[in-house]
Motif scaffolding. Sequence first.
Motif, PDB file in Angstrom:
ATOM      1  N   UNK A  64      21.272  41.629  -1.313  1.00  0.00           N
ATOM      2  CA  UNK A  64      20.388  42.743  -1.665  1.00  0.00           C
ATOM      3  C   UNK A  64      19.012  42.243  -2.107  1.00  0.00           C
ATOM      4  N   UNK A  65      18.950  41.013  -2.630  1.00  0.00           N
ATOM      5  CA  UNK A  65      17.678  40.415  -3.047  1.00  0.00           C
ATOM      6  C   UNK A  65      16.803  41.435  -3.777  1.00  0.00           C
ATOM      7  N   UNK A  66      17.287  41.909  -4.879  1.00  0.00           N
ATOM      8  CA  UNK A  66      16.665  43.006  -5.620  1.00  0.00           C
ATOM      9  C   UNK A  66      15.400  42.556  -6.346  1.00  0.00           C
ATOM     10  N   UNK A  67      14.280  42.894  -5.781  1.00  0.00           N
ATOM     11  CA  UNK A  67      13.000  42.527  -6.386  1.00  0.00           C
ATOM     12  C   UNK A  67      12.651  43.443  -7.558  1.00  0.00           C
ATOM     13  N   UNK A  68      13.105  44.686  -7.490  1.00  0.00           N
ATOM     14  CA  UNK A  68      12.757  45.651  -8.544  1.00  0.00           C
ATOM     15  C   UNK A  68      13.979  45.984  -9.400  1.00  0.00           C
ATOM     16  N   UNK A  69      14.690  44.941  -9.819  1.00  0.00           N
ATOM     17  CA  UNK A  69      15.898  45.143 -10.608  1.00  0.00           C
ATOM     18  C   UNK A  69      15.545  45.711 -11.972  1.00  0.00           C
ATOM     19  N   UNK A  70      16.320  46.700 -12.384  1.00  0.00           N
ATOM     20  CA  UNK A  70      16.116  47.331 -13.683  1.00  0.00           C
ATOM     21  C   UNK A  70      17.402  47.226 -14.492  1.00  0.00           C
ATOM     22  N   UNK A  71      17.332  46.604 -15.660  1.00  0.00           N
ATOM     23  CA  UNK A  71      18.504  46.421 -16.511  1.00  0.00           C
ATOM     24  C   UNK A  71      18.946  47.769 -17.057  1.00  0.00           C
ATOM     25  N   UNK A  72      20.251  48.044 -16.971  1.00  0.00           N
ATOM     26  CA  UNK A  72      20.796  49.320 -17.425  1.00  0.00           C
ATOM     27  C   UNK A  72      21.543  49.091 -18.746  1.00  0.00           C
ATOM     28  N   UNK A  73      20.940  49.531 -19.837  1.00  0.00           N
ATOM     29  CA  UNK A  73      21.510  49.315 -21.165  1.00  0.00           C
ATOM     30  C   UNK A  73      22.802  50.099 -21.368  1.00  0.00           C
ATOM     31  N   UNK A  74      22.896  51.278 -20.778  1.00  0.00           N
ATOM     32  CA  UNK A  74      24.125  52.070 -20.904  1.00  0.00           C
ATOM     33  C   UNK A  74      25.299  51.336 -20.256  1.00  0.00           C
ATOM     34  N   UNK A  75      25.112  50.858 -19.030  1.00  0.00           N
ATOM     35  CA  UNK A  75      26.189  50.129 -18.354  1.00  0.00           C
ATOM     36  C   UNK A  75      26.554  48.859 -19.110  1.00  0.00           C
ATOM     37  N   UNK A  76      25.551  48.191 -19.665  1.00  0.00           N
ATOM     38  CA  UNK A  76      25.837  46.981 -20.429  1.00  0.00           C
ATOM     39  C   UNK A  76      26.637  47.321 -21.688  1.00  0.00           C
ATOM     40  N   UNK A  77      26.322  48.445 -22.333  1.00  0.00           N
ATOM     41  CA  UNK A  77      27.085  48.885 -23.512  1.00  0.00           C
ATOM     42  C   UNK A  77      28.525  49.205 -23.131  1.00  0.00           C
ATOM     43  N   UNK A  78      28.716  49.869 -21.993  1.00  0.00           N
ATOM     44  CA  UNK A  78      30.078  50.152 -21.522  1.00  0.00           C
ATOM     45  C   UNK A  78      30.808  48.846 -21.240  1.00  0.00           C
ATOM     46  N   UNK A  79      30.125  47.909 -20.614  1.00  0.00           N
ATOM     47  CA  UNK A  79      30.716  46.599 -20.353  1.00  0.00           C
ATOM     48  C   UNK A  79      31.138  45.926 -21.660  1.00  0.00           C
ATOM     49  N   UNK A  80      30.275  45.932 -22.656  1.00  0.00           N
ATOM     50  CA  UNK A  80      30.617  45.318 -23.946  1.00  0.00           C
ATOM     51  C   UNK A  80      31.817  46.007 -24.586  1.00  0.00           C
ATOM     52  N   UNK A  81      31.885  47.327 -24.468  1.00  0.00           N
ATOM     53  CA  UNK A  81      33.042  48.064 -25.004  1.00  0.00           C
ATOM     54  C   UNK A  81      34.327  47.664 -24.283  1.00  0.00           C
ATOM     55  N   UNK A  82      34.238  47.461 -22.973  1.00  0.00           N
ATOM     56  CA  UNK A  82      35.439  47.029 -22.245  1.00  0.00           C
ATOM     57  C   UNK A  82      35.871  45.642 -22.706  1.00  0.00           C
ATOM     58  N   UNK A  83      34.905  44.797 -23.053  1.00  0.00           N
ATOM     59  CA  UNK A  83      35.259  43.459 -23.521  1.00  0.00           C
ATOM     60  C   UNK A  83      35.954  43.520 -24.883  1.00  0.00           C
ATOM     61  N   UNK A  84      35.495  44.417 -25.725  1.00  0.00           N
ATOM     62  CA  UNK A  84      36.152  44.624 -27.016  1.00  0.00           C
ATOM     63  C   UNK A  84      37.582  45.118 -26.783  1.00  0.00           C
ATOM     64  N   UNK A  85      37.729  46.071 -25.865  1.00  0.00           N
ATOM     65  CA  UNK A  85      39.064  46.581 -25.539  1.00  0.00           C
ATOM     66  C   UNK A  85      39.952  45.504 -24.943  1.00  0.00           C
TER      67      UNK A  85
END
Length: 169
Positions: A64-85
């Motif tokens: 995909x070579x994403x030149x305009x990548x935008x970090x998604x804080x909501x998805x990262x928070x969900x990811x962190x919650x899954x790690x806690x779980x």
Amino acid sequence: MPIYLWAVLVMIILQRLVELVIARSNENWMKQRGGVEKGAAHYKWFVIVHTLFFASLITEVLLRNQQSFSFNYFLFAVFLLTQIGRIWCIATLGRFWNTKIIISPQFDVVKRGPYRYMKHPNYLIVGIELLVIPLLFGAWYTAMVFPMLHVLLLYVRIPIEEKAVYEHN
């Protein structure tokens, strides 16, 4: 893709490898105490699907070579919650946590921690991870395919696990 996301991906892969070492140690510990593996025939499919997940994720990100990548804080928070779980599940099961189905008549089924609320919380967490991790990296195809493969695997695994636990009690 930003370097910090590559670092996150490497950390996820390293975490999974450490978990496999823990699972192997727990498997040996349980088998030394009379534990018996059930449903071994389908286990290879879990290994294949989870290996392909990371291969697909990395391939899709590179293609995909994403030149305009935008970090998604909501998805990262969900990811962190899954790690806690995930850690909660592993810590609750302790020596009984495993990637395989291993049953021993001398041990009771764990019904505390997240297992007090549902039978298979780790399967739910993994399903969420298989959706959220690719979305966090902008890997839309991986996010569509692998949660469905996870559900198909659970369609086979959960009845085997339930039968093994029922026969154990």
